[in-house]
Design a protein around this motif. Structure first.
Motif, PDB file in Angstrom:
ATOM      1  N   MET A   1       0.808  -1.118  -0.014  1.00  0.00           N
ATOM      2  CA  MET A   1      -0.034  -0.101   0.147  1.00  0.00           C
ATOM      3  C   MET A   1       0.836   1.255   0.047  1.00  0.00           C
ATOM      4  SD  MET A   1      -2.756   1.405   3.062  1.00  0.00           S
ATOM      5  CE  MET A   1      -3.548   2.706   2.872  1.00  0.00           C
ATOM      6  N   ASN A   2       0.524   2.167  -0.893  1.00  0.00           N
ATOM      7  CA  ASN A   2       1.328   3.451  -0.804  1.00  0.00           C
ATOM      8  C   ASN A   2       0.375   4.599  -1.121  1.00  0.00           C
ATOM      9  OD1 ASN A   2       2.763   5.703  -1.266  1.00  0.00           O
ATOM     10  ND2 ASN A   2       3.836   4.925  -3.442  1.00  0.00           N
ATOM     11  N   THR A   3       0.002   5.221  -0.211  1.00  0.00           N
ATOM     12  CA  THR A   3      -0.807   6.529  -0.730  1.00  0.00           C
ATOM     13  C   THR A   3      -0.236   7.505  -1.220  1.00  0.00           C
ATOM     14  OG1 THR A   3      -2.383   6.014   1.622  1.00  0.00           O
ATOM     15  CG2 THR A   3      -2.648   8.010   0.480  1.00  0.00           C
ATOM     16  N   PRO A   4      -0.434   7.955  -2.257  1.00  0.00           N
ATOM     17  CA  PRO A   4       0.411   9.014  -3.065  1.00  0.00           C
ATOM     18  C   PRO A   4       0.026  10.309  -2.406  1.00  0.00           C
ATOM     19  CG  PRO A   4      -0.941   7.632  -4.395  1.00  0.00           C
ATOM     20  CD  PRO A   4      -1.503   7.208  -3.121  1.00  0.00           C
ATOM     21  N   PHE A   5       1.208  10.993  -2.134  1.00  0.00           N
ATOM     22  CA  PHE A   5       1.237  12.241  -1.486  1.00  0.00           C
ATOM     23  C   PHE A   5       1.453  13.264  -2.546  1.00  0.00           C
ATOM     24  CE2 PHE A   5       2.290  12.070   3.207  1.00  0.00           C
ATOM     25  CZ  PHE A   5       1.331  10.943   3.304  1.00  0.00           C
ATOM     26  N   ASN A   6       0.813  14.566  -2.625  1.00  0.00           N
ATOM     27  CA  ASN A   6       1.047  15.474  -3.672  1.00  0.00           C
ATOM     28  C   ASN A   6       2.215  16.167  -3.082  1.00  0.00           C
ATOM     29  OD1 ASN A   6       0.389  17.638  -1.676  1.00  0.00           O
ATOM     30  ND2 ASN A   6      -1.745  17.453  -2.331  1.00  0.00           N
ATOM     31  N   SER A   7       2.788  17.238  -4.124  1.00  0.00           N
ATOM     32  CA  SER A   7       4.014  17.723  -3.910  1.00  0.00           C
ATOM     33  C   SER A   7       4.064  18.453  -2.759  1.00  0.00           C
ATOM     34  CB  SER A   7       4.454  18.718  -5.102  1.00  0.00           C
ATOM     35  OG  SER A   7       5.479  19.737  -4.905  1.00  0.00           O
ATOM     36  N   ASP A   8       2.901  19.269  -2.323  1.00  0.00           N
ATOM     37  CA  ASP A   8       3.031  19.994  -1.099  1.00  0.00           C
ATOM     38  C   ASP A   8       3.223  19.261   0.056  1.00  0.00           C
ATOM     39  OD1 ASP A   8       2.544  22.560   0.485  1.00  0.00           O
ATOM     40  OD2 ASP A   8       0.635  21.606   0.958  1.00  0.00           O
ATOM     41  N   GLU A   9       2.383  18.055   0.184  1.00  0.00           N
ATOM     42  CA  GLU A   9       2.360  17.235   1.395  1.00  0.00           C
ATOM     43  C   GLU A   9       4.055  16.510   1.511  1.00  0.00           C
ATOM     44  OE1 GLU A   9      -1.855  14.894   1.673  1.00  0.00           O
ATOM     45  OE2 GLU A   9      -0.650  14.578  -0.165  1.00  0.00           O
ATOM     46  N   LEU A  10       4.475  16.309   0.422  1.00  0.00           N
ATOM     47  CA  LEU A  10       5.776  15.799   0.373  1.00  0.00           C
ATOM     48  C   LEU A  10       6.882  16.968   0.836  1.00  0.00           C
ATOM     49  CD1 LEU A  10       5.990  13.776  -2.946  1.00  0.00           C
ATOM     50  CD2 LEU A  10       6.060  12.838  -0.669  1.00  0.00           C
ATOM     51  N   ALA A  11       6.495  18.024   0.453  1.00  0.00           N
ATOM     52  CA  ALA A  11       7.479  19.111   0.733  1.00  0.00           C
ATOM     53  C   ALA A  11       7.513  19.176   2.528  1.00  0.00           C
ATOM     54  CB  ALA A  11       6.967  20.419   0.119  1.00  0.00           C
ATOM     55  N   ARG A  12       6.153  19.325   2.874  1.00  0.00           N
ATOM     56  CA  ARG A  12       5.982  19.373   4.503  1.00  0.00           C
ATOM     57  C   ARG A  12       6.721  18.467   5.118  1.00  0.00           C
ATOM     58  NH1 ARG A  12       0.814  19.108   5.186  1.00  0.00           N
ATOM     59  NH2 ARG A  12       0.018  19.073   3.114  1.00  0.00           N
ATOM     60  N   ALA A  13       6.398  17.103   4.564  1.00  0.00           N
ATOM     61  CA  ALA A  13       7.155  16.020   5.416  1.00  0.00           C
ATOM     62  C   ALA A  13       8.605  15.964   5.077  1.00  0.00           C
ATOM     63  CB  ALA A  13       6.687  14.785   5.009  1.00  0.00           C
ATOM     64  N   GLU A  14       9.061  16.378   4.146  1.00  0.00           N
ATOM     65  CA  GLU A  14      10.717  16.614   4.032  1.00  0.00           C
ATOM     66  C   GLU A  14      11.108  17.383   5.064  1.00  0.00           C
ATOM     67  OE1 GLU A  14      13.560  18.849   0.734  1.00  0.00           O
ATOM     68  OE2 GLU A  14      11.322  18.351   0.032  1.00  0.00           O
ATOM     69  N   VAL A  15      10.465  18.659   5.053  1.00  0.00           N
ATOM     70  CA  VAL A  15      11.077  19.762   6.391  1.00  0.00           C
ATOM     71  C   VAL A  15      10.888  19.033   7.883  1.00  0.00           C
ATOM     72  CG1 VAL A  15      10.460  21.710   7.434  1.00  0.00           C
ATOM     73  CG2 VAL A  15      10.533  21.796   4.910  1.00  0.00           C
ATOM     74  N   CYS A  16       9.908  18.202   8.062  1.00  0.00           N
ATOM     75  CA  CYS A  16       9.825  17.960   9.230  1.00  0.00           C
ATOM     76  C   CYS A  16      10.779  16.668   9.477  1.00  0.00           C
ATOM     77  CB  CYS A  16       8.452  17.255   9.537  1.00  0.00           C
ATOM     78  SG  CYS A  16       7.123  18.410   9.800  1.00  0.00           S
ATOM     79  N   PHE A  17      11.174  16.050   8.717  1.00  0.00           N
ATOM     80  CA  PHE A  17      12.200  14.821   8.662  1.00  0.00           C
ATOM     81  C   PHE A  17      13.712  15.443   9.103  1.00  0.00           C
ATOM     82  CE2 PHE A  17       9.444  11.482   6.891  1.00  0.00           C
ATOM     83  CZ  PHE A  17       9.321  10.713   8.132  1.00  0.00           C
ATOM     84  N   ALA A  18      13.760  16.742   8.152  1.00  0.00           N
ATOM     85  CA  ALA A  18      15.151  17.455   8.323  1.00  0.00           C
ATOM     86  C   ALA A  18      15.220  18.013   9.574  1.00  0.00           C
ATOM     87  CB  ALA A  18      15.081  18.354   7.394  1.00  0.00           C
ATOM     88  N   VAL A  19      14.302  18.430  10.245  1.00  0.00           N
ATOM     89  CA  VAL A  19      14.053  19.067  11.587  1.00  0.00           C
ATOM     90  C   VAL A  19      14.504  18.136  12.592  1.00  0.00           C
ATOM     91  CG1 VAL A  19      13.046  20.134  13.450  1.00  0.00           C
ATOM     92  CG2 VAL A  19      13.123  21.070  11.091  1.00  0.00           C
TER      93      VAL A  19
END
Length: 257
Positions: A1-19
């Motif tokens: 299972m892989n729920t597709p994320f849109n570009s904005d959702e991915l950008a927000r997750a990217e920032v949180c993992f970096a922090v």
């Protein structure tokens, strides 16, 4: 299972993992923590606030920042137009420096340790026989990094399977998925999402709960209690896109059937 994320959702997750990566891997210093406190960085998060653990982690982190501002007699949201820089005022505050020194001692005790850390951030500590360092898990993680052109700075002197490094790597994979999605390269985006699923499943989630409980047990400041809860909640929330949830009764992550 892989729920597709849109570009904005991915950008927000990217920032949180970096922090999250920086919170675990980088020793706290006055300048960086001053910026966190002055900006009230943890008042909210761009991803994961549907998670009770993420919200609680943010509450603890933001509460520590608010208390540190109060102890240093500095007001958050200082008016830069009037030449007032709250972060600069904190850097000059002996009271704030003392608060950050406490965080530094706690970071060392929890995650580095003079002997055995109280809440080791190394996958090997939890999954390798006798907590053997530089074993097969480190080799597997290193290979994953290299497939994406990454190599840790202290190669062969520091295990690659540090949770902070691995969260940073997940941030990189999310960023690559976002770039592929924005380029309409669906095949690559799906492959990168699958790689995130595999990396989380194999290297992060199996030991994340014991790590989180160790932080809860040994942390003395709300800052690091918040870090433990926030990191756990962030990873758990993101794993849900792959059909994986934390089973409280079993104290383990399980994939929905």
């Amino acid at each position: 299972m892989n729920t597709p994320f849109n570009s904005d959702e991915l950008a927000r997750a990217e920032v949180c993992f970096a922090v999250a990566s920086q919170l675990l891997y980088v020793e706290p210093n006055v300048a960086s923590v001053a910026e966190q406190a002055a900006s009230r960085q943890f008042a909210c998060a761009p991803f994961g606030e549907d998670s009770e653990d993420v919200r609680e982690g943010l509450r603890l982190l933001d509460g520590w920042c608010a208390d540190a501002l109060h102890a240093a007699e500095v007001t958050d949201g200082a008016d830069e137009a009037d030449g007032v820089d709250a972060a600069a005022l904190l850097v000059e505050s002996p009271a704030f420096a003392e608060s950050v020194d406490e965080l530094r001692r706690e970071w060392l005790r929890l995650f580095v340790g003079l002997g055995t850390p109280e809440a080791s951030c190394l996958e090997s500590f939890y999954v390798e026989p006798n907590s053997h360092m530089f074993g097969k898990n480190v080799i597997a993680v290193r290979a994953a990094y290299r497939r994406h052109g990454l190599e840790i700075e202290r190669l062969h002197r520091e295990p690659d399977d540090h949770l902070g490094l691995m969260l940073g790597f997940l941030s990189r994979l999310v960023a690559e998925e976002r770039e592929a999605a924005e380029a309409d390269d669906e095949q690559r985006a799906v492959a990168l999402a699958d790689e995130q699923d595999a990396f989380l499943t194999e290297h992060v989630l199996p030991w994340l709960a014991p790590w989180r409980y160790a932080v809860e047990k040994h942390a003395r400041t709300d800052y690091y209690r918040g870090v433990g809860t926030f990191v756990f909640g962030l990873a758990a929330c993101y794993a849900e896109r792959f059909g994986i949830r934390f089973d409280e009764e079993a104290c383990a992550f399980k994939r929905r059937k």
